[in-house]
Design a protein around this motif. Structure first.
Motif, PDB file in Angstrom:
ATOM      1  N   GLU A  28       0.812  -1.078   0.026  1.00  0.00           N
ATOM      2  CA  GLU A  28      -0.006   0.081   0.110  1.00  0.00           C
ATOM      3  C   GLU A  28       0.985   1.160  -0.029  1.00  0.00           C
ATOM      4  O   GLU A  28       0.694   2.503  -0.693  1.00  0.00           O
ATOM      5  N   LYS A  29       2.130   1.344   0.695  1.00  0.00           N
ATOM      6  CA  LYS A  29       2.809   2.323   0.778  1.00  0.00           C
ATOM      7  C   LYS A  29       3.530   2.601  -0.451  1.00  0.00           C
ATOM      8  O   LYS A  29       3.868   3.608  -0.898  1.00  0.00           O
ATOM      9  N   ALA A  30       3.871   1.408  -1.247  1.00  0.00           N
ATOM     10  CA  ALA A  30       4.458   1.328  -2.436  1.00  0.00           C
ATOM     11  C   ALA A  30       3.900   1.850  -3.581  1.00  0.00           C
ATOM     12  O   ALA A  30       4.558   2.028  -4.806  1.00  0.00           O
ATOM     13  N   ALA A  31       2.440   1.655  -3.299  1.00  0.00           N
ATOM     14  CA  ALA A  31       1.640   1.859  -4.652  1.00  0.00           C
ATOM     15  C   ALA A  31       1.403   3.379  -5.031  1.00  0.00           C
ATOM     16  O   ALA A  31       1.668   4.318  -4.053  1.00  0.00           O
ATOM     17  N   LEU A  32       1.125   3.584  -6.148  1.00  0.00           N
ATOM     18  CA  LEU A  32       0.947   5.093  -6.559  1.00  0.00           C
ATOM     19  C   LEU A  32      -0.086   5.586  -5.740  1.00  0.00           C
ATOM     20  O   LEU A  32      -1.202   4.994  -5.477  1.00  0.00           O
ATOM     21  N   ALA A  33      -0.143   6.880  -5.333  1.00  0.00           N
ATOM     22  CA  ALA A  33      -1.124   7.829  -4.843  1.00  0.00           C
ATOM     23  C   ALA A  33      -1.325   8.952  -5.659  1.00  0.00           C
ATOM     24  O   ALA A  33      -0.349   9.320  -6.512  1.00  0.00           O
ATOM     25  N   GLN A  34      -2.468   9.500  -5.286  1.00  0.00           N
ATOM     26  CA  GLN A  34      -2.751  10.895  -6.144  1.00  0.00           C
ATOM     27  C   GLN A  34      -1.721  11.711  -5.877  1.00  0.00           C
ATOM     28  O   GLN A  34      -1.136  12.325  -4.998  1.00  0.00           O
ATOM     29  N   GLY A  35      -1.034  12.544  -7.202  1.00  0.00           N
ATOM     30  CA  GLY A  35      -0.047  13.419  -6.794  1.00  0.00           C
ATOM     31  C   GLY A  35       1.258  12.795  -7.222  1.00  0.00           C
ATOM     32  O   GLY A  35       2.385  13.646  -7.690  1.00  0.00           O
ATOM     33  N   ASP A  36       1.462  11.433  -7.208  1.00  0.00           N
ATOM     34  CA  ASP A  36       2.818  10.816  -7.542  1.00  0.00           C
ATOM     35  C   ASP A  36       3.038  10.873  -8.890  1.00  0.00           C
ATOM     36  O   ASP A  36       4.415  11.072  -9.137  1.00  0.00           O
ATOM     37  N   VAL A  37       2.188  11.154  -9.848  1.00  0.00           N
ATOM     38  CA  VAL A  37       2.692  11.201 -11.309  1.00  0.00           C
ATOM     39  C   VAL A  37       1.347  12.236 -11.866  1.00  0.00           C
ATOM     40  O   VAL A  37       0.358  12.273 -11.626  1.00  0.00           O
ATOM     41  N   THR A  38       2.155  13.114 -12.582  1.00  0.00           N
ATOM     42  CA  THR A  38       1.540  14.504 -13.185  1.00  0.00           C
ATOM     43  C   THR A  38       0.398  13.988 -14.304  1.00  0.00           C
ATOM     44  O   THR A  38      -0.400  14.798 -14.437  1.00  0.00           O
ATOM     45  N   THR A  39       0.885  13.063 -15.037  1.00  0.00           N
ATOM     46  CA  THR A  39      -0.088  12.826 -16.215  1.00  0.00           C
ATOM     47  C   THR A  39      -1.089  11.984 -16.085  1.00  0.00           C
ATOM     48  O   THR A  39      -2.072  11.797 -16.810  1.00  0.00           O
ATOM     49  N   HIS A  40      -1.449  11.704 -14.776  1.00  0.00           N
ATOM     50  CA  HIS A  40      -2.617  10.816 -14.526  1.00  0.00           C
ATOM     51  C   HIS A  40      -3.404  11.171 -13.160  1.00  0.00           C
ATOM     52  O   HIS A  40      -2.650  11.536 -12.276  1.00  0.00           O
ATOM     53  N   GLN A  41      -4.513  10.753 -13.356  1.00  0.00           N
ATOM     54  CA  GLN A  41      -5.635  10.823 -11.832  1.00  0.00           C
ATOM     55  C   GLN A  41      -5.518   9.600 -11.537  1.00  0.00           C
ATOM     56  O   GLN A  41      -5.798   8.663 -11.964  1.00  0.00           O
ATOM     57  N   VAL A  42      -5.090   9.462 -10.023  1.00  0.00           N
ATOM     58  CA  VAL A  42      -4.886   7.827  -9.416  1.00  0.00           C
ATOM     59  C   VAL A  42      -6.043   7.881  -8.305  1.00  0.00           C
ATOM     60  O   VAL A  42      -6.125   8.912  -7.563  1.00  0.00           O
ATOM     61  N   VAL A  43      -6.808   6.743  -8.393  1.00  0.00           N
ATOM     62  CA  VAL A  43      -7.763   6.358  -7.155  1.00  0.00           C
ATOM     63  C   VAL A  43      -7.360   4.869  -6.691  1.00  0.00           C
ATOM     64  O   VAL A  43      -6.935   4.185  -7.516  1.00  0.00           O
ATOM     65  N   ASN A  44      -7.662   4.822  -5.455  1.00  0.00           N
ATOM     66  CA  ASN A  44      -7.382   3.333  -5.029  1.00  0.00           C
ATOM     67  C   ASN A  44      -8.544   2.566  -5.374  1.00  0.00           C
ATOM     68  O   ASN A  44      -9.508   2.635  -5.637  1.00  0.00           O
ATOM     69  N   GLY A  45      -8.001   1.174  -5.429  1.00  0.00           N
ATOM     70  CA  GLY A  45      -8.967   0.213  -5.872  1.00  0.00           C
ATOM     71  C   GLY A  45      -9.735  -0.294  -4.588  1.00  0.00           C
ATOM     72  O   GLY A  45      -9.379   0.193  -3.299  1.00  0.00           O
ATOM     73  N   THR A  46     -10.931  -0.903  -4.583  1.00  0.00           N
ATOM     74  CA  THR A  46     -11.762  -1.236  -3.538  1.00  0.00           C
ATOM     75  C   THR A  46     -12.065  -2.624  -3.588  1.00  0.00           C
ATOM     76  O   THR A  46     -11.917  -3.337  -4.446  1.00  0.00           O
ATOM     77  N   LYS A  47     -12.796  -3.198  -2.637  1.00  0.00           N
ATOM     78  CA  LYS A  47     -13.217  -4.555  -2.646  1.00  0.00           C
ATOM     79  C   LYS A  47     -14.299  -4.774  -3.818  1.00  0.00           C
ATOM     80  O   LYS A  47     -14.259  -5.878  -4.537  1.00  0.00           O
ATOM     81  N   ALA A  48     -15.074  -3.849  -4.061  1.00  0.00           N
ATOM     82  CA  ALA A  48     -15.700  -4.215  -5.185  1.00  0.00           C
ATOM     83  C   ALA A  48     -15.291  -3.972  -6.561  1.00  0.00           C
ATOM     84  O   ALA A  48     -16.079  -4.661  -7.445  1.00  0.00           O
ATOM     85  N   ASP A  49     -14.124  -3.636  -6.936  1.00  0.00           N
ATOM     86  CA  ASP A  49     -13.437  -3.932  -7.865  1.00  0.00           C
ATOM     87  C   ASP A  49     -12.938  -5.415  -8.336  1.00  0.00           C
ATOM     88  O   ASP A  49     -12.543  -5.543  -9.244  1.00  0.00           O
ATOM     89  N   GLU A  50     -12.709  -6.237  -7.191  1.00  0.00           N
ATOM     90  CA  GLU A  50     -12.147  -7.509  -7.297  1.00  0.00           C
ATOM     91  C   GLU A  50     -13.249  -8.352  -8.066  1.00  0.00           C
ATOM     92  O   GLU A  50     -14.313  -8.437  -8.112  1.00  0.00           O
ATOM     93  N   VAL A  51     -12.563  -9.138  -9.030  1.00  0.00           N
ATOM     94  CA  VAL A  51     -13.237 -10.013  -9.930  1.00  0.00           C
ATOM     95  C   VAL A  51     -13.562 -11.354  -9.191  1.00  0.00           C
ATOM     96  O   VAL A  51     -12.465 -12.082  -8.672  1.00  0.00           O
ATOM     97  N   PRO A  52     -14.639 -11.897  -9.222  1.00  0.00           N
ATOM     98  CA  PRO A  52     -14.895 -13.046  -8.604  1.00  0.00           C
ATOM     99  C   PRO A  52     -14.212 -14.065  -8.955  1.00  0.00           C
ATOM    100  O   PRO A  52     -13.940 -14.368 -10.144  1.00  0.00           O
ATOM    101  N   PRO A  53     -13.969 -15.421  -8.132  1.00  0.00           N
ATOM    102  CA  PRO A  53     -13.331 -16.503  -8.631  1.00  0.00           C
ATOM    103  C   PRO A  53     -14.252 -17.273  -9.489  1.00  0.00           C
ATOM    104  O   PRO A  53     -15.423 -17.143  -9.490  1.00  0.00           O
ATOM    105  N   GLY A  54     -13.723 -17.837 -10.614  1.00  0.00           N
ATOM    106  CA  GLY A  54     -14.468 -18.329 -11.761  1.00  0.00           C
ATOM    107  C   GLY A  54     -15.231 -17.503 -12.817  1.00  0.00           C
ATOM    108  O   GLY A  54     -15.756 -17.869 -13.819  1.00  0.00           O
ATOM    109  N   ALA A  55     -14.862 -16.014 -12.557  1.00  0.00           N
ATOM    110  CA  ALA A  55     -15.506 -15.209 -13.403  1.00  0.00           C
ATOM    111  C   ALA A  55     -14.863 -14.993 -14.821  1.00  0.00           C
ATOM    112  O   ALA A  55     -15.178 -14.366 -15.774  1.00  0.00           O
TER     113      ALA A  55
END
Length: 267
Positions: free
Chosen positions: A68-95
């Motif tokens: 989590e500390k090593a992952a990009l955060a908003q402001g770390d890269v000027t060319t992109h807008q960065v948001v955190n992933g959430t549990k809702a983003d996870e693809v279910p097993p077998g999908a």
């Protein structure tokens, strides 16, 4: 057109969700790309990597908190807008399914699913900022809607960090290379019930970390060829994968500044 966009979104539903969130942020803030964007460091590790030079020193397996500390955060890269992933983003097993088992690492990467059995993982979602984006507060509703659609067409990347025990990262890195070679002529897939058709996998030049490799992956959506990008970088016992798609059409290049910023933060 609606069906085509649906299929593109199905390729990586987490990235599609990021597009609406991050693009809305861009629209409301009337942001543009900042000057002085990061560029890949010269002489960074290529696909041959340090492993080709002999045995590497033992690398630390990062914990979830360290990732989590090593992952990009908003402001770390000027060319992109960065948001955190959430549990809702996870693809279910077998999908995620494919008609060729040897191609599954590629479809997993397109679904923000790390290869193998990582000790820990984190997801970031990044939308590339338009070079110019000005929204006049007095503009018509139609013009504002068009600006929003233009933002949604910006390339969006799922940046997944996964740490491994033992040789897991090296084996995972090799699995992507093997899958890309075996599936160069295309493969079929399914994500959450949505049928997908990938027509070719072509190598791209990517640098960074101890080893790096990338590909252009073409998919067919309602008779239209759409080009997406996949990059994989290994740094010690951590794999970083970057899958980029545009809901508005073809992705023209790897997100080099995003990759460079992420690799730099990994140390």
């Amino acid at each position: 057109m609606r069906r085509t966009v649906s299929r593109r979104a199905a390729v990586v539903r987490t990235v599609a969700a990021a597009a609406s969130v991050a693009s809305l942020t861009l629209l409301l803030g009337a942001c543009g790309a900042d000057k002085g964007a990061e560029s890949p460091a010269k002489g960074a590790g290529a696909s041959a990597g340090a492993s080709a030079k002999g045995e590497e020193p033992a690398a630390k397996t990062l914990t979830a908190a360290e990732l989590e500390k090593a992952a990009l955060a908003q402001g770390d890269v000027t060319t992109h807008q960065v948001v955190n992933g959430t549990k809702a983003d996870e693809v279910p097993p077998g999908a995620v399914k494919t008609d060729k088992p040897e191609c599954k690492p590629l479809l997993d990467a397109a679904s923000a699913v790390p290869v193998g059995k990582p000790a820990a993982k984190v997801l970031r979602k990044a939308v590339q900022k338009p070079e110019k984006m000005k929204v006049d507060p007095t503009a018509s509703a139609e013009d504002k809607a068009k600006a929003g659609l233009d933002a949604l067409s910006q390339p969006v990347t799922a940046d997944v960090l996964a740490s491994y025990d033992g040789k897991g990262a090296q084996e995972g890195y090799a699995a992507y290379a093997k899958a890309a070679e075996a599936c160069a002529g295309g493969f079929g897939g399914e994500q959450a019930g949505e049928k997908l058709a990938f027509t070719k996998v072509v190598p791209d030049a990517v640098t960074g970390g101890d080893e790096a490799q990338g590909w252009t992956i073409a998919m067919k959506a309602d008779g239209t060829e759409v080009l997406t990008k996949l990059a994989v970088v290994r740094k010690g016992n951590t794999l970083a994968t970057f899958y980029t798609i545009s809901l508005g059409g073809t992705v023209k290049e790897q997100p080099a500044s995003l990759i460079a910023a992420q690799v730099k933060k990994l140390g």
